[in-house]
Design a protein around this motif. Structure first.
Motif, PDB file in Angstrom:
ATOM      1  N   CYS A  80       2.612   8.145   3.365  1.00 46.52           N
ATOM      2  CA  CYS A  80       2.273   8.381   3.973  1.00 46.52           C
ATOM      3  C   CYS A  80       1.415   7.196   4.310  1.00 46.52           C
ATOM      4  O   CYS A  80       0.655   6.382   3.959  1.00 46.52           O
ATOM      5  CB  CYS A  80       1.440   9.551   4.383  1.00 46.52           C
ATOM      6  N   LYS A 109      -1.080   7.079   6.871  1.00 47.52           N
ATOM      7  CA  LYS A 109      -1.858   8.265   7.242  1.00 47.52           C
ATOM      8  C   LYS A 109      -3.104   8.060   5.851  1.00 47.52           C
ATOM      9  O   LYS A 109      -2.767   8.347   5.300  1.00 47.52           O
ATOM     10  CB  LYS A 109      -2.325   8.870   8.109  1.00 47.52           C
ATOM     11  N   ASP A 110      -4.960   8.524   6.205  1.00 43.80           N
ATOM     12  CA  ASP A 110      -5.630   8.174   5.421  1.00 43.80           C
ATOM     13  C   ASP A 110      -6.181   9.599   5.768  1.00 43.80           C
ATOM     14  O   ASP A 110      -7.427   9.351   5.365  1.00 43.80           O
ATOM     15  CB  ASP A 110      -5.917   7.050   4.816  1.00 43.80           C
ATOM     16  N   CYS A 111      -6.023  10.793   6.501  1.00 42.85           N
ATOM     17  CA  CYS A 111      -6.639  11.987   6.326  1.00 42.85           C
ATOM     18  C   CYS A 111      -7.171  12.049   5.201  1.00 42.85           C
ATOM     19  O   CYS A 111      -6.965  12.679   4.339  1.00 42.85           O
ATOM     20  CB  CYS A 111      -5.489  13.251   6.559  1.00 42.85           C
ATOM     21  N   TYR A 143      -8.783  15.242   4.184  1.00 43.05           N
ATOM     22  CA  TYR A 143      -9.189  16.579   3.246  1.00 43.05           C
ATOM     23  C   TYR A 143      -7.578  16.219   2.594  1.00 43.05           C
ATOM     24  O   TYR A 143      -7.109  16.827   1.494  1.00 43.05           O
ATOM     25  CB  TYR A 143      -8.714  17.494   4.031  1.00 43.05           C
ATOM     26  N   CYS A 144      -6.157  14.888   2.945  1.00 44.56           N
ATOM     27  CA  CYS A 144      -5.228  14.854   2.420  1.00 44.56           C
ATOM     28  C   CYS A 144      -5.003  14.641   0.566  1.00 44.56           C
ATOM     29  O   CYS A 144      -5.168  13.741   0.698  1.00 44.56           O
ATOM     30  CB  CYS A 144      -4.262  14.359   3.746  1.00 44.56           C
ATOM     31  N   ILE A 185      -2.335  13.471  -0.133  1.00 48.04           N
ATOM     32  CA  ILE A 185      -1.038  12.904  -0.325  1.00 48.04           C
ATOM     33  C   ILE A 185      -1.541  11.675   0.705  1.00 48.04           C
ATOM     34  O   ILE A 185      -1.162  10.188   1.434  1.00 48.04           O
ATOM     35  CB  ILE A 185       0.367  12.654   0.069  1.00 48.04           C
ATOM     36  N   ARG A 186      -3.066  11.113   0.868  1.00 47.01           N
ATOM     37  CA  ARG A 186      -3.598  10.438   1.797  1.00 47.01           C
ATOM     38  C   ARG A 186      -2.997   8.944   1.555  1.00 47.01           C
ATOM     39  O   ARG A 186      -2.497   8.891  -0.004  1.00 47.01           O
ATOM     40  CB  ARG A 186      -4.956  10.284   2.242  1.00 47.01           C
ATOM     41  N   GLY A 204       5.576  13.346   5.272  1.00 48.60           N
ATOM     42  CA  GLY A 204       3.428  11.727   6.076  1.00 48.60           C
ATOM     43  C   GLY A 204       4.229  11.393   6.845  1.00 48.60           C
ATOM     44  O   GLY A 204       6.003  11.662   6.816  1.00 48.60           O
ATOM     45  N   GLU A 205       3.793  10.538   7.189  1.00 48.97           N
ATOM     46  CA  GLU A 205       4.645   9.538   7.688  1.00 48.97           C
ATOM     47  C   GLU A 205       4.583   8.285   7.858  1.00 48.97           C
ATOM     48  O   GLU A 205       3.980   7.602   7.070  1.00 48.97           O
ATOM     49  CB  GLU A 205       3.386   9.453   9.461  1.00 48.97           C
TER      50      GLU A 205
HETATM   51  S1  SF4 Z   1       0.588  13.820   5.110  1.00 48.99           S
HETATM   52 FE1  SF4 Z   1      -0.148  14.054   7.174  1.00 48.99          FE
HETATM   53  S2  SF4 Z   1      -2.238  15.365   7.151  1.00 48.99           S
HETATM   54 FE2  SF4 Z   1      -1.655  13.888   4.772  1.00 48.99          FE
HETATM   55  S3  SF4 Z   1      -2.932  11.627   4.999  1.00 48.99           S
HETATM   56 FE3  SF4 Z   1      -0.985  11.873   5.662  1.00 48.99          FE
HETATM   57  S4  SF4 Z   1      -1.343  12.301   8.294  1.00 48.99           S
HETATM   58 FE4  SF4 Z   1      -2.291  12.919   7.130  1.00 48.99          FE
END
Ligand code: SF4
Length: 351
Positions: free
Chosen positions: A65, A67-69, A71-72, A74-75, A111-112
């Protein structure tokens, strides 16, 4: 009648509450009121869906992924995660196995991951759609331009899951880095609804910095947005993330909110989530007893399940996994539920 009970009766009778009334409910949820809400929610679920539980086959096809949320698990910044990406053939073989087992809905979640471009996803969705025209395809692949969502829809995806995570902009900013704006999330949700997807949103219960006001905003948002699906689960901390030492969200509050959402949106599809099943061993069954009507067993290959770790200790075997469908049937039958293998569309979207 006590004010909290009056408010609970109003929710049951009128399916709507003001922000102040939600506050009364959330701040005064004693045992008597919780039971009232729970039983009313299950009654409403029975009247709309009967005792059927819709089953979706979940395929977690990539844990990469960009992205870097915060709470996640797999960020992007979590360098301790062993990354994987299923090949197109592997994804198709998950569908094949699922189809043979009777699944008629596939949820492609990932993930993205830059490898899965709009074009690759369209080809994949189209292939699944052509091979299994009687199945519904749900995508859960994050934020895209409107045109991309339109192309996925044209390729055969009819449903999309994108949690808002929190409807409070300030709170959203505390859960995500600055380059992931709240406005984008809201815009994406509007696109999905406008295009005609059966749209799912949802939020984390007990995420860091969440206040009662945040929860009230989420409930009011759901009432305005009227999604076809709502996924909520307790926040569960994940190792090697900024929130790894935070306390987990309450499964009791999650169950209460499931019932409240069912009463507000009687026809909504409401999963008993894996997070709830992880937070407590009877989580999924309790979810159903509180008004949920969907379960998403895992169709991903067993070797990758552990790696799709959005949070710690995620359940990935036992009755959670798709190969244990028979055991799930038996478990649910004890509580008088039946497993429905149909597409399980939202009311008004049935094919
Ligand atoms: S998998 Fe989803 S929640 Fe996790 S970091 Fe990537 S976008 Fe965010």
């Amino acid at each position: 009648m006590r004010e909290p009970m009056r408010v609970a009766e109003k929710l049951i009778g009128e399916h709507t509450l003001s922000g102040e009334e939600w506050r009364v409910l959330l701040e005064n949820s004693d045992r008597e009121m919780t039971e009232l809400i729970k039983n009313a929610a299950r009654e409403v679920t029975d009247s709309v869906f009967g005792r059927q539980v819709y089953i979706r086959g979940l395929i977690e096809f990539t844990n990469i992924c960009k992205k870097d949320c915060y709470y996640c698990g797999i960020r992007k910044s979590n360098s301790c995660v062993e990354r994987y990406r299923l090949t197109e053939e592997e994804i198709l073989s998950c569908c094949e196995e699922g189809y043979e087992a009777g699944f008629r809905t596939f949820v492609l979640q990932g993930g993205e991951d830059g490898y899965f471009t709009e074009e690759r996803l369209c080809v994949l969705v189209n292939e699944i759609h052509t091979k299994y025209p009687d199945c519904a395809i749900t995508l859960s692949v994050g934020e895209w331009e409107k045109e991309s969502y339109e192309r996925f829809y044209a390729a055969g995806a009819e449903r999309f899951l994108l949690r808002q995570e929190t409807a409070n902009a300030e709170h959203y900013g505390k859960l995500h880095p600055g380059n992931q704006p709240f406005a984008t999330r809201m815009e994406c949700l509007r696109y999905l609804k406008d295009i005609g997807y059966q749209t799912g949103c949802g939020f984390l219960v007990g995420s860091p910095y969440q206040t009662i006001d945040c929860i009230i905003e989420d409930l009011l948002f759901l009432e305005r947005f009227r999604p076809q699906m709502v996924g909520i689960g307790p926040f569960l901390p994940a190792k090697n993330t900024p929130f790894e030492s935070e306390a987990a969200g309450s499964s009791e509050l999650t169950l209460f909110l499931l019932s409240a959402i069912r009463l507000m949106l009687p026809e909504v599809l409401l999963p008993a989530t894996t997070a709830l099943g992880t937070a407590r061993s009877d989580g999924r069954l309790q979810g159903l007893l509180h008004g949920a009507n969907v379960i998403m067993p895992n169709l991903s290959p067993a070797r990758v399940r552990e790696k799709y770790s959005l949070y710690d200790n995620k359940v990935h075997s036992g009755n959670e996994a798709a190969e244990h469908l028979e055991a799930l049937r038996t478990e649910l039958a004890k509580a008088d539920f039946t497993v429905a293998m149909s597409r399980g569309d939202a009311p008004g979207f049935a094919k």
